[in-house]
Write a protein that holds these residues in place. Structure first.
Motif, PDB file in Angstrom:
ATOM      1  N   MET A   1     -11.156  31.188  34.591  1.00  0.00           N
ATOM      2  CA  MET A   1     -11.178  30.526  33.282  1.00  0.00           C
ATOM      3  C   MET A   1      -9.744  30.415  32.753  1.00  0.00           C
ATOM      4  SD  MET A   1     -13.210  31.711  29.813  1.00  0.00           S
ATOM      5  CE  MET A   1     -14.827  31.472  30.548  1.00  0.00           C
ATOM      6  N   PRO A   2      -9.278  29.210  32.324  1.00  0.00           N
ATOM      7  CA  PRO A   2      -7.928  29.065  31.789  1.00  0.00           C
ATOM      8  C   PRO A   2      -7.695  30.003  30.614  1.00  0.00           C
ATOM      9  CG  PRO A   2      -8.937  26.917  32.173  1.00  0.00           C
ATOM     10  CD  PRO A   2     -10.006  27.937  32.369  1.00  0.00           C
ATOM     11  N   SER A   3      -6.424  30.384  30.382  1.00  0.00           N
ATOM     12  CA  SER A   3      -6.119  31.372  29.351  1.00  0.00           C
ATOM     13  C   SER A   3      -6.561  30.929  27.962  1.00  0.00           C
ATOM     14  CB  SER A   3      -4.614  31.654  29.340  1.00  0.00           C
ATOM     15  OG  SER A   3      -3.878  30.465  29.093  1.00  0.00           O
ATOM     16  N   THR A   4      -6.431  29.625  27.660  1.00  0.00           N
ATOM     17  CA  THR A   4      -6.852  29.149  26.342  1.00  0.00           C
ATOM     18  C   THR A   4      -8.353  29.334  26.157  1.00  0.00           C
ATOM     19  OG1 THR A   4      -6.964  26.925  27.301  1.00  0.00           O
ATOM     20  CG2 THR A   4      -4.995  27.487  26.059  1.00  0.00           C
ATOM     21  N   ALA A   5      -9.133  29.000  27.179  1.00  0.00           N
ATOM     22  CA  ALA A   5     -10.580  29.159  27.090  1.00  0.00           C
ATOM     23  C   ALA A   5     -10.963  30.637  27.046  1.00  0.00           C
ATOM     24  CB  ALA A   5     -11.259  28.468  28.272  1.00  0.00           C
ATOM     25  N   LEU A   6     -10.250  31.473  27.795  1.00  0.00           N
ATOM     26  CA  LEU A   6     -10.535  32.903  27.803  1.00  0.00           C
ATOM     27  C   LEU A   6     -10.315  33.489  26.414  1.00  0.00           C
ATOM     28  CD1 LEU A   6     -11.232  35.451  29.386  1.00  0.00           C
ATOM     29  CD2 LEU A   6      -8.806  35.689  29.944  1.00  0.00           C
ATOM     30  N   HIS A   7      -9.229  33.076  25.765  1.00  0.00           N
ATOM     31  CA  HIS A   7      -8.952  33.540  24.410  1.00  0.00           C
ATOM     32  C   HIS A   7     -10.094  33.159  23.474  1.00  0.00           C
ATOM     33  CE1 HIS A   7      -5.429  34.300  21.385  1.00  0.00           C
ATOM     34  NE2 HIS A   7      -6.510  34.985  21.097  1.00  0.00           N
ATOM     35  N   LEU A   8     -10.547  31.935  23.577  1.00  0.00           N
ATOM     36  CA  LEU A   8     -11.625  31.458  22.735  1.00  0.00           C
ATOM     37  C   LEU A   8     -12.934  32.180  23.038  1.00  0.00           C
ATOM     38  CD1 LEU A   8     -12.501  29.554  20.537  1.00  0.00           C
ATOM     39  CD2 LEU A   8     -12.685  27.731  22.220  1.00  0.00           C
ATOM     40  N   TYR A   9     -13.162  32.456  24.308  1.00  0.00           N
ATOM     41  CA  TYR A   9     -14.371  33.184  24.703  1.00  0.00           C
ATOM     42  C   TYR A   9     -14.422  34.543  23.999  1.00  0.00           C
ATOM     43  CZ  TYR A   9     -18.033  35.056  27.732  1.00  0.00           C
ATOM     44  OH  TYR A   9     -19.195  35.595  28.218  1.00  0.00           O
ATOM     45  N   MET A  10     -13.281  35.172  23.844  1.00  0.00           N
ATOM     46  CA  MET A  10     -13.220  36.477  23.177  1.00  0.00           C
ATOM     47  C   MET A  10     -13.516  36.360  21.683  1.00  0.00           C
ATOM     48  SD  MET A  10      -9.823  37.854  25.180  1.00  0.00           S
ATOM     49  CE  MET A  10      -9.692  39.385  24.258  1.00  0.00           C
ATOM     50  N   LEU A  11     -13.295  35.184  21.100  1.00  0.00           N
ATOM     51  CA  LEU A  11     -13.575  34.965  19.681  1.00  0.00           C
ATOM     52  C   LEU A  11     -14.998  34.493  19.429  1.00  0.00           C
ATOM     53  CD1 LEU A  11     -10.362  32.988  18.609  1.00  0.00           C
ATOM     54  CD2 LEU A  11     -10.820  35.420  18.256  1.00  0.00           C
ATOM     55  N   SER A  12     -15.737  34.217  20.481  1.00  0.00           N
ATOM     56  CA  SER A  12     -17.011  33.525  20.370  1.00  0.00           C
ATOM     57  C   SER A  12     -18.001  34.225  19.445  1.00  0.00           C
ATOM     58  CB  SER A  12     -17.623  33.337  21.762  1.00  0.00           C
ATOM     59  OG  SER A  12     -18.835  32.629  21.675  1.00  0.00           O
ATOM     60  N   SER A  13     -18.143  35.544  19.578  1.00  0.00           N
ATOM     61  CA  SER A  13     -19.121  36.275  18.763  1.00  0.00           C
ATOM     62  C   SER A  13     -18.796  36.160  17.280  1.00  0.00           C
ATOM     63  CB  SER A  13     -19.171  37.749  19.174  1.00  0.00           C
ATOM     64  OG  SER A  13     -19.673  37.894  20.476  1.00  0.00           O
ATOM     65  N   ALA A  14     -17.520  36.311  16.953  1.00  0.00           N
ATOM     66  CA  ALA A  14     -17.121  36.210  15.551  1.00  0.00           C
ATOM     67  C   ALA A  14     -17.368  34.811  15.009  1.00  0.00           C
ATOM     68  CB  ALA A  14     -15.646  36.583  15.396  1.00  0.00           C
ATOM     69  N   LEU A  15     -17.048  33.796  15.802  1.00  0.00           N
ATOM     70  CA  LEU A  15     -17.260  32.417  15.360  1.00  0.00           C
ATOM     71  C   LEU A  15     -18.743  32.105  15.197  1.00  0.00           C
ATOM     72  CD1 LEU A  15     -14.608  30.546  17.546  1.00  0.00           C
ATOM     73  CD2 LEU A  15     -14.454  31.121  15.118  1.00  0.00           C
ATOM     74  N   THR A  16     -19.573  32.679  16.058  1.00  0.00           N
ATOM     75  CA  THR A  16     -21.025  32.476  15.956  1.00  0.00           C
ATOM     76  C   THR A  16     -21.560  33.074  14.668  1.00  0.00           C
ATOM     77  OG1 THR A  16     -21.274  32.465  18.363  1.00  0.00           O
ATOM     78  CG2 THR A  16     -23.244  32.936  17.062  1.00  0.00           C
ATOM     79  N   GLU A  17     -21.148  34.293  14.359  1.00  0.00           N
ATOM     80  CA  GLU A  17     -21.613  34.949  13.138  1.00  0.00           C
ATOM     81  C   GLU A  17     -21.134  34.202  11.895  1.00  0.00           C
ATOM     82  OE1 GLU A  17     -20.510  39.041  13.144  1.00  0.00           O
ATOM     83  OE2 GLU A  17     -21.504  39.470  15.057  1.00  0.00           O
ATOM     84  N   LEU A  18     -19.892  33.789  11.901  1.00  0.00           N
ATOM     85  CA  LEU A  18     -19.366  33.035  10.765  1.00  0.00           C
ATOM     86  C   LEU A  18     -20.088  31.700  10.622  1.00  0.00           C
ATOM     87  CD1 LEU A  18     -15.545  33.713  11.195  1.00  0.00           C
ATOM     88  CD2 LEU A  18     -16.950  34.438   9.261  1.00  0.00           C
ATOM     89  N   GLY A  19     -20.398  31.064  11.756  1.00  0.00           N
ATOM     90  CA  GLY A  19     -21.089  29.782  11.712  1.00  0.00           C
ATOM     91  C   GLY A  19     -22.434  29.884  11.024  1.00  0.00           C
ATOM     92  N   ALA A  20     -23.173  30.956  11.294  1.00  0.00           N
ATOM     93  CA  ALA A  20     -24.468  31.157  10.638  1.00  0.00           C
ATOM     94  C   ALA A  20     -24.288  31.313   9.135  1.00  0.00           C
ATOM     95  CB  ALA A  20     -25.164  32.378  11.233  1.00  0.00           C
ATOM     96  N   ARG A  21     -23.237  32.020   8.737  1.00  0.00           N
ATOM     97  CA  ARG A  21     -22.982  32.232   7.312  1.00  0.00           C
ATOM     98  C   ARG A  21     -22.655  30.927   6.600  1.00  0.00           C
ATOM     99  NH1 ARG A  21     -17.850  35.649   6.083  1.00  0.00           N
ATOM    100  NH2 ARG A  21     -16.875  33.723   5.356  1.00  0.00           N
ATOM    101  N   TYR A  22     -21.796  30.115   7.213  1.00  0.00           N
ATOM    102  CA  TYR A  22     -21.398  28.861   6.568  1.00  0.00           C
ATOM    103  C   TYR A  22     -22.534  27.838   6.569  1.00  0.00           C
ATOM    104  CZ  TYR A  22     -16.593  30.437   6.181  1.00  0.00           C
ATOM    105  OH  TYR A  22     -15.459  31.129   5.824  1.00  0.00           O
ATOM    106  N   ASP A  23     -23.392  27.887   7.572  1.00  0.00           N
ATOM    107  CA  ASP A  23     -24.553  27.003   7.599  1.00  0.00           C
ATOM    108  C   ASP A  23     -25.508  27.345   6.465  1.00  0.00           C
ATOM    109  OD1 ASP A  23     -26.584  25.161   9.007  1.00  0.00           O
ATOM    110  OD2 ASP A  23     -27.647  27.074   8.988  1.00  0.00           O
ATOM    111  N   ALA A  24     -25.695  28.640   6.213  1.00  0.00           N
ATOM    112  CA  ALA A  24     -26.628  29.073   5.177  1.00  0.00           C
ATOM    113  C   ALA A  24     -26.112  28.747   3.781  1.00  0.00           C
ATOM    114  CB  ALA A  24     -26.890  30.572   5.304  1.00  0.00           C
TER     115      ALA A  24
END
Length: 365
Positions: free
Chosen positions: A1-24
Motif C-alpha cells: 500500500m502506498p505511504s499516502t494510503a497507509l497514512h489514511l488507513y491509520m486515520l480511518s477509524s477516527a474519520l468513520t466515527e466523526l462522519g457518523a457525528r456530522y451526519d447526525a
C-alpha cells in the motif's frame, strides 16, 4: 500500500466515527478535515512546487489518488465528496495556474486551507463582468459542496463574450452561504447549499487559466473517475459492514452466501474498471472520456447491488438510524445521482458501438 494510503488507513477509524457525528448533526465536517490537514494529505496531490508529493509519472499519481479517494469514501462519503472537490481544484491549479497563483496556493496549503470546485448554478448563472476597476461577479452557485465551510472555491463564470472562465473566490463567508435548503437523507455533511458570489471583486490573479480551459477534453469528462473512486469506497465499506452483521445462520445458507458472493464480484469488478479509468485519464487517452463514462455505470451498478445485498442480508437492522449500513446506503443513494448517470452511460454506449473503446491491442471489433 502506498505511504499516502497507509497514512489514511491509520486515520480511518477516527474519520468513520466523526462522519457518523456530522451526519447526525448535520454539520460541516471541520474536525475530519482538520485530521486530513494534520496528516498532510490535503497537500499530497497539489503541484510539486506547491508542496505536493513527487510522483514518478501521472499514472503513479492517479493510482495513489485512487487509493486515497477510496479510503476516504470508505470512512465517510460526505468527507470523500469534499476531499474530491479539493483535489479537483488542485488539479486545475496544476494544469492552468500561473507561477503567482501557485505561490499563493503553496501558502494557503501551508495554512491548512481547503478548496472546492463549483460549476452548478441556478439561472441565469454566474457572470463575469468587466469594469474600470477589474472584474465583478454576479449570481450564485448551487449544490456548492462545503458552502460556508471550505476556504476557497474554483468556480465557473461566464463573461459577456467568449467561453466560460475559472475564478478563485473565498467560500467561507457565512452570510453568503444558504444551507437551509440542503435537507437530504444522505450526504448531509457536505453542506451543499447555495453560495452567493454576487458583488465579489476579482483581479487578473483571481482568474485561473484562459477561456474554455475548464471544459477541455478529455480532462473535463474523464475527471469523473475521481468521484467514481469515492463512490467505490462507499460500496466497499457497505460490503464490509454487510459481512460483519451476517449471522451464523446467514453464513450457513447457500442462498444468502450467493447474494453476498454476487455483491463481492460486483464491487471488485467496479474497482478494476475504476483503476483502469484512472490510468487512461492519466495518459489523456483519446478514448478516456467514453471509458470513464462506462466506468460510472459499472460503479453505479455495483453500488446498487451492494445496497440490495445489505438490505437482504442485514434485514431490518439495515434501516435503523445510527447503523452504519443505513448511513452508507443513504449517502450512496444520493451520491450516485451525480451529473446525469444515464446520459453518461448512453454516450459511452454510442462510442462502443463505433469501436471497441477497451482497445489496448485487445479489441473485439
Amino acid at each position: 500500500m502506498p505511504s499516502t494510503a497507509l497514512h489514511l488507513y491509520m486515520l480511518s477509524s477516527a474519520l468513520t466515527e466523526l462522519g457518523a457525528r456530522y451526519d447526525a448533526a448535520p454539520d460541516y465536517p471541520a474536525d475530519s478535515l482538520a485530521l486530513l490537514v494534520r496528516s498532510g494529505l490535503h497537500a499530497t496531490f497539489a503541484p510539486e512546487e506547491c508542496g505536493g508529493q513527487r510522483f514518478t509519472d501521472p499514472t503513479a499519481e492517479n493510482i495513489a489518488l485512487l487509493d486515497c479517494l477510496r479510503l476516504v469514501g470508505r470512512a465517510d462519503l460526505s468527507l470523500g465528496r469534499i476531499f474530491e472537490g479539493h483535489v479537483n481544484a488542485l488539479k486545475l491549479y496544476n494544469w492552468y495556474g500561473s507561477e503567482a497563483q501557485k505561490r499563493r496556493l503553496r501558502d494557503d496549503l501551508s495554512l491548512g486551507r481547503i478548496f472546492g470546485c463549483w460549476a452548478t448554478e441556478p439561472k441565469p448563472g454566474v457572470t463575469l463582468e468587466a469594469d474600470p476597476f477589474g472584474w465583478r461577479l454576479t449570481g450564485a452557485k448551487r449544490f456548492a459542496t462545503g458552502a460556508g465551510g471550505i476556504d476557497f472555491a474554483v468556480i465557473t463564470a461566464q463573461p459577456a463574450e467568449g467561453l466560460r472562465r475559472l475564478a478563485i473566490v473565498p467560500a467561507n463567508a457565512p452570510e453568503r452561504a444558504d444551507n437551509a435548503s440542503w435537507r437530504v437523507r444522505g450526504m448531509r455533511a457536505t453542506m451543499s447549499g447555495t453560495y452567493d458570489v454576487g458583488g465579489l471583486r476579482l483581479t487578473e490573479d483571481d482568474l485561473l487559466g484562459g477561456p474554455g480551459d475548464y471544459d477541455r477534453e478529455p480532462r473535463f469528462t474523464a475527471g469523473a473517475w475521481r468521484f467514481c473512486a469515492v463512490q467505490l469506497g462507499g460500496a466497499e465499506a457497505l460490503l464490509v459492514e454487510t459481512r460483519n452483521v451476517m449471522s451464523d445462520g446467514a453464513r450457513a445458507d447457500p442462498l444468502q452466501r450467493a447474494t453476498f458472493g454476487a455483491a463481492v464480484a460486483a464491487v471488485r469488478t467496479a474497482y478494476l474498471w475504476t483503476r483502469e479509468a484512472a490510468v487512461r485519464a492519466a495518459a489523456d487517452d483519446p478514448d478516456a472520456v467514453p471509458f470513464v463514462q462506462m466506468t460510472r455505470g459499472v460503479v453505479e451498478r455495483a453500488a446498487l447491488d451492494a445496497m440490495e445485498a445489505a438490505a437482504r442480508l442485514a434485514g431490518t437492522r439495515s434501516a435503523f438510524e445510527g447503523q452504519r449500513i443505513d448511513k452508507i446506503t443513504r449517502d450512496l443513494s444520493l451520491y450516485l445521482r451525480q451529473a446525469g448517470p444515464d446520459h453518461a452511460r448512453d454516450q459511452a454506449a454510442i462510442a462502443w458501438l463505433d469501436h471497441d473503446v477497451w482497445g489496448a491491442g485487445d479489441e473485439l471489433w
